[in-house]
Design a protein around this motif. Structure first.
Motif, PDB file in Angstrom:
ATOM      1  N   LEU A   1       0.303   3.705 -10.903  1.00  0.00           N
ATOM      2  CA  LEU A   1      -0.420   4.973 -11.003  1.00  0.00           C
ATOM      3  C   LEU A   1      -1.475   5.206  -9.933  1.00  0.00           C
ATOM      4  O   LEU A   1      -1.851   6.362  -9.688  1.00  0.00           O
ATOM      5  CB  LEU A   1      -1.084   5.076 -12.394  1.00  0.00           C
ATOM      6  N   TRP A   2      -1.968   4.144  -9.280  1.00  0.00           N
ATOM      7  CA  TRP A   2      -3.132   4.388  -8.420  1.00  0.00           C
ATOM      8  C   TRP A   2      -2.816   5.308  -7.253  1.00  0.00           C
ATOM      9  O   TRP A   2      -3.654   6.153  -6.862  1.00  0.00           O
ATOM     10  CB  TRP A   2      -3.752   3.072  -7.953  1.00  0.00           C
ATOM     11  N   THR A   3      -1.608   5.218  -6.703  1.00  0.00           N
ATOM     12  CA  THR A   3      -1.280   6.077  -5.562  1.00  0.00           C
ATOM     13  C   THR A   3      -1.173   7.551  -5.950  1.00  0.00           C
ATOM     14  O   THR A   3      -1.820   8.400  -5.315  1.00  0.00           O
ATOM     15  CB  THR A   3       0.012   5.605  -4.880  1.00  0.00           C
ATOM     16  N   PRO A   4      -0.383   7.928  -6.979  1.00  0.00           N
ATOM     17  CA  PRO A   4      -0.327   9.355  -7.313  1.00  0.00           C
ATOM     18  C   PRO A   4      -1.652   9.928  -7.804  1.00  0.00           C
ATOM     19  O   PRO A   4      -1.894  11.131  -7.666  1.00  0.00           O
ATOM     20  CB  PRO A   4       0.752   9.428  -8.405  1.00  0.00           C
TER      21      PRO A   4
ATOM     22  N   VAL B   1      -7.361 -13.163   2.208  1.00  0.00           N
ATOM     23  CA  VAL B   1      -7.723 -12.576   3.503  1.00  0.00           C
ATOM     24  C   VAL B   1      -6.570 -11.738   4.043  1.00  0.00           C
ATOM     25  O   VAL B   1      -6.761 -10.620   4.545  1.00  0.00           O
ATOM     26  CB  VAL B   1      -8.111 -13.686   4.504  1.00  0.00           C
ATOM     27  N   LEU B   2      -5.350 -12.270   3.946  1.00  0.00           N
ATOM     28  CA  LEU B   2      -4.179 -11.538   4.418  1.00  0.00           C
ATOM     29  C   LEU B   2      -3.960 -10.254   3.627  1.00  0.00           C
ATOM     30  O   LEU B   2      -3.540  -9.231   4.189  1.00  0.00           O
ATOM     31  CB  LEU B   2      -2.929 -12.425   4.323  1.00  0.00           C
ATOM     32  N   ALA B   3      -4.221 -10.301   2.320  1.00  0.00           N
ATOM     33  CA  ALA B   3      -4.058  -9.108   1.495  1.00  0.00           C
ATOM     34  C   ALA B   3      -4.999  -7.996   1.949  1.00  0.00           C
ATOM     35  O   ALA B   3      -4.603  -6.827   2.057  1.00  0.00           O
ATOM     36  CB  ALA B   3      -4.311  -9.454   0.025  1.00  0.00           C
TER      37      ALA B   3
ATOM     38  N   PRO C   1      -7.268   9.925   0.573  1.00  0.00           N
ATOM     39  CA  PRO C   1      -7.872   8.710   1.132  1.00  0.00           C
ATOM     40  C   PRO C   1      -6.831   7.909   1.904  1.00  0.00           C
ATOM     41  O   PRO C   1      -5.621   8.033   1.643  1.00  0.00           O
ATOM     42  CB  PRO C   1      -8.318   7.939  -0.107  1.00  0.00           C
ATOM     43  N   PRO C   2      -7.244   7.086   2.872  1.00  0.00           N
ATOM     44  CA  PRO C   2      -6.284   6.172   3.525  1.00  0.00           C
ATOM     45  C   PRO C   2      -5.852   5.101   2.537  1.00  0.00           C
ATOM     46  O   PRO C   2      -6.649   4.243   2.141  1.00  0.00           O
ATOM     47  CB  PRO C   2      -7.093   5.591   4.689  1.00  0.00           C
ATOM     48  N   LEU C   3      -4.596   5.148   2.141  1.00  0.00           N
ATOM     49  CA  LEU C   3      -4.138   4.299   1.038  1.00  0.00           C
ATOM     50  C   LEU C   3      -4.265   2.821   1.352  1.00  0.00           C
ATOM     51  O   LEU C   3      -4.548   2.006   0.475  1.00  0.00           O
ATOM     52  CB  LEU C   3      -2.681   4.643   0.694  1.00  0.00           C
ATOM     53  N   GLY C   4      -4.029   2.440   2.616  1.00  0.00           N
ATOM     54  CA  GLY C   4      -4.155   1.031   2.980  1.00  0.00           C
ATOM     55  C   GLY C   4      -5.576   0.520   2.835  1.00  0.00           C
ATOM     56  O   GLY C   4      -5.796  -0.621   2.416  1.00  0.00           O
ATOM     57  N   ILE C   5      -6.548   1.363   3.168  1.00  0.00           N
ATOM     58  CA  ILE C   5      -7.958   0.958   3.027  1.00  0.00           C
ATOM     59  C   ILE C   5      -8.323   0.836   1.553  1.00  0.00           C
ATOM     60  O   ILE C   5      -9.065  -0.068   1.147  1.00  0.00           O
ATOM     61  CB  ILE C   5      -8.884   1.965   3.734  1.00  0.00           C
ATOM     62  N   VAL C   6      -7.805   1.744   0.727  1.00  0.00           N
ATOM     63  CA  VAL C   6      -8.015   1.627  -0.725  1.00  0.00           C
ATOM     64  C   VAL C   6      -7.423   0.315  -1.228  1.00  0.00           C
ATOM     65  O   VAL C   6      -8.051  -0.412  -2.010  1.00  0.00           O
ATOM     66  CB  VAL C   6      -7.390   2.827  -1.456  1.00  0.00           C
ATOM     67  N   PHE C   7      -6.207   0.010  -0.769  1.00  0.00           N
ATOM     68  CA  PHE C   7      -5.551  -1.236  -1.154  1.00  0.00           C
ATOM     69  C   PHE C   7      -6.397  -2.438  -0.731  1.00  0.00           C
ATOM     70  O   PHE C   7      -6.574  -3.394  -1.506  1.00  0.00           O
ATOM     71  CB  PHE C   7      -4.172  -1.296  -0.497  1.00  0.00           C
ATOM     72  N   SER C   8      -6.930  -2.410   0.484  1.00  0.00           N
ATOM     73  CA  SER C   8      -7.796  -3.502   0.945  1.00  0.00           C
ATOM     74  C   SER C   8      -9.031  -3.640   0.065  1.00  0.00           C
ATOM     75  O   SER C   8      -9.494  -4.760  -0.192  1.00  0.00           O
ATOM     76  CB  SER C   8      -8.214  -3.257   2.398  1.00  0.00           C
TER      77      SER C   8
ATOM     78  N   PRO D   1       0.784  -1.244   0.000  1.00  0.00           N
ATOM     79  CA  PRO D   1       0.000   0.000   0.000  1.00  0.00           C
ATOM     80  C   PRO D   1       0.812   1.288   0.000  1.00  0.00           C
ATOM     81  O   PRO D   1       0.378   2.289  -0.563  1.00  0.00           O
ATOM     82  CB  PRO D   1      -0.826  -0.121   1.290  1.00  0.00           C
ATOM     83  N   TYR D   2       1.986   1.308   0.625  1.00  0.00           N
ATOM     84  CA  TYR D   2       2.669   2.583   0.844  1.00  0.00           C
ATOM     85  C   TYR D   2       4.023   2.682   0.144  1.00  0.00           C
ATOM     86  O   TYR D   2       4.832   3.541   0.508  1.00  0.00           O
ATOM     87  CB  TYR D   2       2.845   2.820   2.353  1.00  0.00           C
ATOM     88  N   LEU D   3       4.276   1.860  -0.858  1.00  0.00           N
ATOM     89  CA  LEU D   3       5.569   1.899  -1.538  1.00  0.00           C
ATOM     90  C   LEU D   3       5.764   3.220  -2.274  1.00  0.00           C
ATOM     91  O   LEU D   3       6.761   3.928  -2.068  1.00  0.00           O
ATOM     92  CB  LEU D   3       5.696   0.718  -2.501  1.00  0.00           C
TER      93      LEU D   3
END
Length: 277
Positions: free
Chosen positions: A234-237, A145-147, A244-251, A26-28
Motif C-alpha cells: 500500500l505505501w506506493t499507491p 547499508v545496501l538497502a 515524492p521520490p519513491l526511492g528516497i522514501v524507501f531509503s 522501490p519501484y515494483l
C-alpha cells in the motif's frame, strides 16, 4: 588472516546479491501502474510472488542440499535475473511468471548463501563456531547499508536520469551476474545430507505442534509479517499521488529499520536488560 580472507570471499559474492534484491523494492508497484494495470491486477501479481515464496520454500531447502549450495547461489542469480528481465514486458502473464521466479529467488537467497557459509566455516576450515555470529552481524550491517543505498540509486536511475521505473530492475542484472561469477570463481562446492521433503515437513510440523511456545511464536510472527506485507503493497499507491521520490522514501524506511535494530540491541544490552517481550 585466513578467516578474514575467507569472510571477504563470502561477502564479496553475497553483498551484490543482496544489493540486486533491494534495487527491485522501490519501484515494483510503480512499474505495474506505469504499465496501466489497476490495483486489483497488481495485487494478484504481488500475491503470486508471496505465494510462490511460501510454496517453494520447503522444496528449495531440499534442492539446495541436493544440487549443491554454491550452484544454488548461482541458480538464485539466474532466476532473479530472469525475474528482472520479465519486467521489460507489458504482458500480464509474463509478469506473473516473473513474480513466481522472484519467489523462487527469494527462497534461495535466504537459504543457499548462509548454508554454504556455515558448512565451509565449520566443516572445511574448522574455524570456531562462535565466529559465525561476527560474519552474519557484518553481513546484516552491510545489508542495511545496501538497502538504504539501493533506494537512492533507484531514484537516480528512474527519476533523476529519467530512465523510468524499469531501470532499477535492469541495473540489478549486472550485480546478479557479478555474484554468480564470484561464487563460481572463489567458492568450493558443498552439499548437505539428502533429506526427503515429506520427512522434513513432517518433522517441522511435529516440532510446531509439540511446543506451544513455538506455535505461539509462529502465530505472532505471521500476524506481524501480514501487517508488513500489507504495508509493502500500500505505501506506493498512498504516497505516489503526492509526488515524492519513491526511492528516497524507501531509503527512509530502511534507515528507520536500521534505527530499530540498533535500539533493540541497546534495549537488551547489559545496561538496560529489557526482555524481548
Amino acid at each position: 588472516p585466513a578467516f578474514t580472507r575467507f569472510q571477504h570471499r563470502f561477502l564479496c559474492a553475497y553483498l551484490p546479491a543482496l544489493a540486486a534484491d533491494w534495487l527491485q523494492g522501490p519501484y515494483l508497484y510503480k512499474l505495474y501502474h506505469h504499465y496501466r494495470f489497476v490495483e486489483g491486477q497488481i495485487a494478484i501479481l504481488y500475491v503470486c510472488g508471496f505465494a510462490s515464496a511460501v510454496l517453494l520454500g520447503p522444496p528449495a531447502a531440499s534442492l539446495v542440499d541436493r544440487l549443491g549450495r554454491r550452484m544454488s547461489c548461482v541458480l538464485f542469480s539466474l532466476s532473479c535475473a530472469a525475474c528482472c528481465l520479465t519486467k521489460l514486458s507489458r504482458d500480464y502473464l509474463v509478469l506473473a511468471v516473473g513474480r513466481v521466479l522472484g519467489g523462487l529467488a527469494t527462497a534461495l537467497l535466504f537459504s543457499a548463501f548462509e548454508a554454504w557459509y556455515v558448512h565451509e566455516h565449520v566443516e572445511r576450515h574448522d574455524f570456531p563456531a562462535e565466529w559465525l555470529a561476527g560474519t552474519f552481524a557484518r553481513a546484516a550491517f552491510w545489508n542495511n547499508v545496501l538497502a538504504v543505498g539501493a533506494g537512492v540509486v533507484a531514484t537516480a536511475l528512474a527519476e533523476w536520469l529519467g530512465l523510468g521505473p524499469v531501470a532499477p530492475f535492469v541495473a540489478a542484472i549486472p550485480l546478479l551476474v557479478l555474484a554468480a561469477v564470484l561464487a563460481l570463481k572463489d567458492w568450493e562446492e558443498n552439499h548437505g545430507p539428502p533429506r526427503a521433503l515429506a520427512k522434513t515437513c513432517g518433522d517441522g510440523l511435529r516440532c510446531l505442534l509439540a511446543d506451544g511456545r513455538v506455535l505461539l511464536l509462529g502465530t505472532v510472527q505471521a500476524l506481524f509479517e501480514s501487517v508488513v506485507y500489507i504495508f509493502i503493497f500500500l505505501w506506493t499507491p498512498v504516497l505516489d499521488p503526492h509526488g515524492p521520490p519513491l526511492g528516497i522514501v524507501f531509503s527512509s524506511f530502511m534507515a528507520a529499520s536500521m534505527l530499530g535494530s540498533a535500539l533493540q540491541r541497546v534495549a537488551v544490552s547489559a545496561r538496560y536488560r529489557l526482555q524481548p517481550v
